[in-house]
Design a protein around this motif. Sequence first.
Motif, PDB file in Angstrom:
ATOM      1  N   MET A   1      -2.407  14.204  -8.404  1.00 14.53           N
ATOM      2  CA  MET A   1      -1.051  14.330  -7.897  1.00 14.53           C
ATOM      3  C   MET A   1      -0.095  14.485  -9.069  1.00 14.53           C
ATOM      4  O   MET A   1      -0.149  13.713 -10.007  1.00 14.53           O
ATOM      5  N   GLN A   2       0.753  15.450  -8.966  1.00 15.07           N
ATOM      6  CA  GLN A   2       1.739  15.666 -10.021  1.00 15.07           C
ATOM      7  C   GLN A   2       3.167  15.446  -9.510  1.00 15.07           C
ATOM      8  O   GLN A   2       4.118  15.608 -10.262  1.00 15.07           O
ATOM      9  N   ALA A   3       3.299  15.076  -8.252  1.00 18.17           N
ATOM     10  CA  ALA A   3       4.619  14.833  -7.655  1.00 18.17           C
ATOM     11  C   ALA A   3       4.464  13.759  -6.595  1.00 18.17           C
ATOM     12  O   ALA A   3       3.364  13.548  -6.067  1.00 18.17           O
ATOM     13  N   PRO A   4       5.554  13.072  -6.270  1.00 21.35           N
ATOM     14  CA  PRO A   4       5.467  12.048  -5.221  1.00 21.35           C
ATOM     15  C   PRO A   4       5.038  12.674  -3.893  1.00 21.35           C
ATOM     16  O   PRO A   4       5.345  13.833  -3.623  1.00 21.35           O
ATOM     17  N   PRO A   5       4.322  11.912  -3.068  1.00 22.23           N
ATOM     18  CA  PRO A   5       3.953  12.439  -1.753  1.00 22.23           C
ATOM     19  C   PRO A   5       5.202  12.761  -0.943  1.00 22.23           C
ATOM     20  O   PRO A   5       6.219  12.078  -1.048  1.00 22.23           O
ATOM     21  N   ARG A   6       5.126  13.810  -0.145  1.00 29.07           N
ATOM     22  CA  ARG A   6       6.281  14.217   0.662  1.00 29.07           C
ATOM     23  C   ARG A   6       6.329  13.519   2.004  1.00 29.07           C
ATOM     24  O   ARG A   6       7.350  13.538   2.671  1.00 29.07           O
ATOM     25  N   LYS A   7       5.210  12.943   2.413  1.00 27.85           N
ATOM     26  CA  LYS A   7       5.207  12.214   3.673  1.00 27.85           C
ATOM     27  C   LYS A   7       4.363  10.959   3.511  1.00 27.85           C
ATOM     28  O   LYS A   7       3.490  10.882   2.648  1.00 27.85           O
ATOM     29  N   ARG A   8       4.638   9.985   4.340  1.00 26.68           N
ATOM     30  CA  ARG A   8       3.938   8.706   4.240  1.00 26.68           C
ATOM     31  C   ARG A   8       2.700   8.651   5.134  1.00 26.68           C
ATOM     32  O   ARG A   8       1.869   7.781   4.976  1.00 26.68           O
ATOM     33  N   GLU A   9       2.582   9.577   6.078  1.00 25.66           N
ATOM     34  CA  GLU A   9       1.432   9.556   6.970  1.00 25.66           C
ATOM     35  C   GLU A   9       0.199  10.074   6.227  1.00 25.66           C
ATOM     36  O   GLU A   9       0.226  11.148   5.655  1.00 25.66           O
ATOM     37  N   THR A  39     -12.817  10.560 -13.907  1.00 25.48           N
ATOM     38  CA  THR A  39     -11.449  10.978 -14.226  1.00 25.48           C
ATOM     39  C   THR A  39     -11.031  10.400 -15.567  1.00 25.48           C
ATOM     40  O   THR A  39     -11.159   9.193 -15.799  1.00 25.48           O
ATOM     41  N   ASP A  40     -10.538  11.248 -16.430  1.00 30.99           N
ATOM     42  CA  ASP A  40     -10.018  10.806 -17.720  1.00 30.99           C
ATOM     43  C   ASP A  40      -8.821   9.895 -17.468  1.00 30.99           C
ATOM     44  O   ASP A  40      -7.841  10.323 -16.849  1.00 30.99           O
ATOM     45  N   PRO A  41      -8.854   8.646 -17.913  1.00 30.82           N
ATOM     46  CA  PRO A  41      -7.738   7.731 -17.652  1.00 30.82           C
ATOM     47  C   PRO A  41      -6.420   8.204 -18.266  1.00 30.82           C
ATOM     48  O   PRO A  41      -5.349   7.813 -17.807  1.00 30.82           O
ATOM     49  N   ASP A  42      -6.495   9.061 -19.290  1.00 32.80           N
ATOM     50  CA  ASP A  42      -5.281   9.574 -19.927  1.00 32.80           C
ATOM     51  C   ASP A  42      -4.748  10.845 -19.267  1.00 32.80           C
ATOM     52  O   ASP A  42      -3.765  11.416 -19.740  1.00 32.80           O
ATOM     53  N   LEU A  43      -5.378  11.274 -18.178  1.00 33.09           N
ATOM     54  CA  LEU A  43      -4.932  12.464 -17.466  1.00 33.09           C
ATOM     55  C   LEU A  43      -3.534  12.232 -16.904  1.00 33.09           C
ATOM     56  O   LEU A  43      -3.309  11.283 -16.160  1.00 33.09           O
ATOM     57  N   PRO A  44      -2.559  13.073 -17.273  1.00 35.56           N
ATOM     58  CA  PRO A  44      -1.206  12.884 -16.713  1.00 35.56           C
ATOM     59  C   PRO A  44      -1.215  13.094 -15.199  1.00 35.56           C
ATOM     60  O   PRO A  44      -1.863  14.006 -14.695  1.00 35.56           O
ATOM     61  N   MET A  45      -0.535  12.208 -14.508  1.00 38.55           N
ATOM     62  CA  MET A  45      -0.387  12.352 -13.058  1.00 38.55           C
ATOM     63  C   MET A  45       0.785  11.513 -12.587  1.00 38.55           C
ATOM     64  O   MET A  45       1.185  10.564 -13.250  1.00 38.55           O
ATOM     65  N   TRP A  46       1.322  11.887 -11.450  1.00 41.61           N
ATOM     66  CA  TRP A  46       2.439  11.125 -10.895  1.00 41.61           C
ATOM     67  C   TRP A  46       1.939   9.764 -10.427  1.00 41.61           C
ATOM     68  O   TRP A  46       0.846   9.624  -9.877  1.00 41.61           O
ATOM     69  N   ALA A  47       2.726   8.749 -10.665  1.00 37.75           N
ATOM     70  CA  ALA A  47       2.468   7.401 -10.154  1.00 37.75           C
ATOM     71  C   ALA A  47       3.818   6.755  -9.885  1.00 37.75           C
ATOM     72  O   ALA A  47       4.807   7.081 -10.537  1.00 37.75           O
ATOM     73  N   TRP A  48       3.858   5.830  -8.944  1.00 36.10           N
ATOM     74  CA  TRP A  48       5.149   5.209  -8.627  1.00 36.10           C
ATOM     75  C   TRP A  48       5.592   4.229  -9.707  1.00 36.10           C
ATOM     76  O   TRP A  48       6.756   3.866  -9.775  1.00 36.10           O
ATOM     77  N   GLY A  49       4.702   3.808 -10.584  1.00 36.17           N
ATOM     78  CA  GLY A  49       5.037   2.836 -11.620  1.00 36.17           C
ATOM     79  C   GLY A  49       5.405   3.490 -12.937  1.00 36.17           C
ATOM     80  O   GLY A  49       5.670   4.692 -13.013  1.00 36.17           O
ATOM     81  N   ASP A  51       3.541   3.843 -15.760  1.00 31.92           N
ATOM     82  CA  ASP A  51       2.500   4.584 -16.458  1.00 31.92           C
ATOM     83  C   ASP A  51       2.155   5.835 -15.652  1.00 31.92           C
ATOM     84  O   ASP A  51       1.585   5.748 -14.571  1.00 31.92           O
ATOM     85  N   GLN A  52       2.474   6.979 -16.172  1.00 36.04           N
ATOM     86  CA  GLN A  52       2.263   8.246 -15.469  1.00 36.04           C
ATOM     87  C   GLN A  52       0.938   8.895 -15.855  1.00 36.04           C
ATOM     88  O   GLN A  52       0.879  10.067 -16.246  1.00 36.04           O
ATOM     89  N   HIS A  53      -0.138   8.121 -15.750  1.00 34.89           N
ATOM     90  CA  HIS A  53      -1.487   8.588 -16.068  1.00 34.89           C
ATOM     91  C   HIS A  53      -2.455   8.096 -14.997  1.00 34.89           C
ATOM     92  O   HIS A  53      -2.164   7.146 -14.270  1.00 34.89           O
ATOM     93  N   ALA A  54      -3.626   8.708 -14.955  1.00 38.17           N
ATOM     94  CA  ALA A  54      -4.629   8.338 -13.953  1.00 38.17           C
ATOM     95  C   ALA A  54      -5.018   6.865 -14.045  1.00 38.17           C
ATOM     96  O   ALA A  54      -5.363   6.251 -13.041  1.00 38.17           O
ATOM     97  N   ARG A  55      -4.949   6.275 -15.227  1.00 39.00           N
ATOM     98  CA  ARG A  55      -5.323   4.860 -15.380  1.00 39.00           C
ATOM     99  C   ARG A  55      -4.450   3.945 -14.523  1.00 39.00           C
ATOM    100  O   ARG A  55      -4.871   2.861 -14.137  1.00 39.00           O
ATOM    101  N   PHE A  56      -3.220   4.382 -14.214  1.00 38.50           N
ATOM    102  CA  PHE A  56      -2.354   3.589 -13.341  1.00 38.50           C
ATOM    103  C   PHE A  56      -3.047   3.318 -12.017  1.00 38.50           C
ATOM    104  O   PHE A  56      -3.013   2.206 -11.506  1.00 38.50           O
ATOM    105  N   ARG A  57      -3.680   4.352 -11.430  1.00 37.30           N
ATOM    106  CA  ARG A  57      -4.320   4.213 -10.110  1.00 37.30           C
ATOM    107  C   ARG A  57      -5.485   3.239 -10.154  1.00 37.30           C
ATOM    108  O   ARG A  57      -5.646   2.422  -9.255  1.00 37.30           O
ATOM    109  N   ALA A  58      -6.314   3.341 -11.194  1.00 38.42           N
ATOM    110  CA  ALA A  58      -7.463   2.438 -11.288  1.00 38.42           C
ATOM    111  C   ALA A  58      -6.991   0.990 -11.447  1.00 38.42           C
ATOM    112  O   ALA A  58      -7.504   0.085 -10.784  1.00 38.42           O
TER     113      ALA A  58
END
Length: 194
Positions: A1-9, A39-49, A51-58
Amino acid sequence: MQAPPRKREVDLRLPERQEEYPDRLTHSATVAAEAFAVTDPDLPMWAWGGDQHARFRARRMLFETLLHRVDAELALGRRPTVDRPLAVDGVDEFLVNLPFATSFAPHVAKLRGPDKAIRFHATDGEGNWLVRLRSDGFGLDANRGAAETADATVHGTAADLLLLLYGRLHHDAAVFACDGDDDLLIYWFADSAF
């Protein structure tokens, strides 16, 4: 994900029959573990927090899962245990990301103050977090404020501090010692829950 989700469903693909839920959870855990492993933990991706990297999700999923385990243990009348290194990281993760949680925890936006500070001090080893409330918001002090004074301090084990921050313990529980402005702590805990 590179942008916030557009819907919550979200289609969770839940089974129709309740007895199929355990298999669904097991399968979902496997899918998540496999995704995190490749997934590379340093992969840039959107996160609500912050840290804008994949490691945020894990990291976020780790603490979501941990808190659900704690809730299950509490529901069974058990005293939950959390390994100390995990608890220290969990306290840090909570306090670092809390300022970004207003989209799903709107009361967090109320956490402002005229230069007030709250310290969370781990009594079972390293672990010291200083949160500064300012007129424009709040945040975790960059150097964790080891030598800084605080208007209120909560002392407890790292595991108990983690459970406190997530609302599974109250700051006046016997496992904590609190110093300073109790009204500030009441204010903090009323608006920091999510």
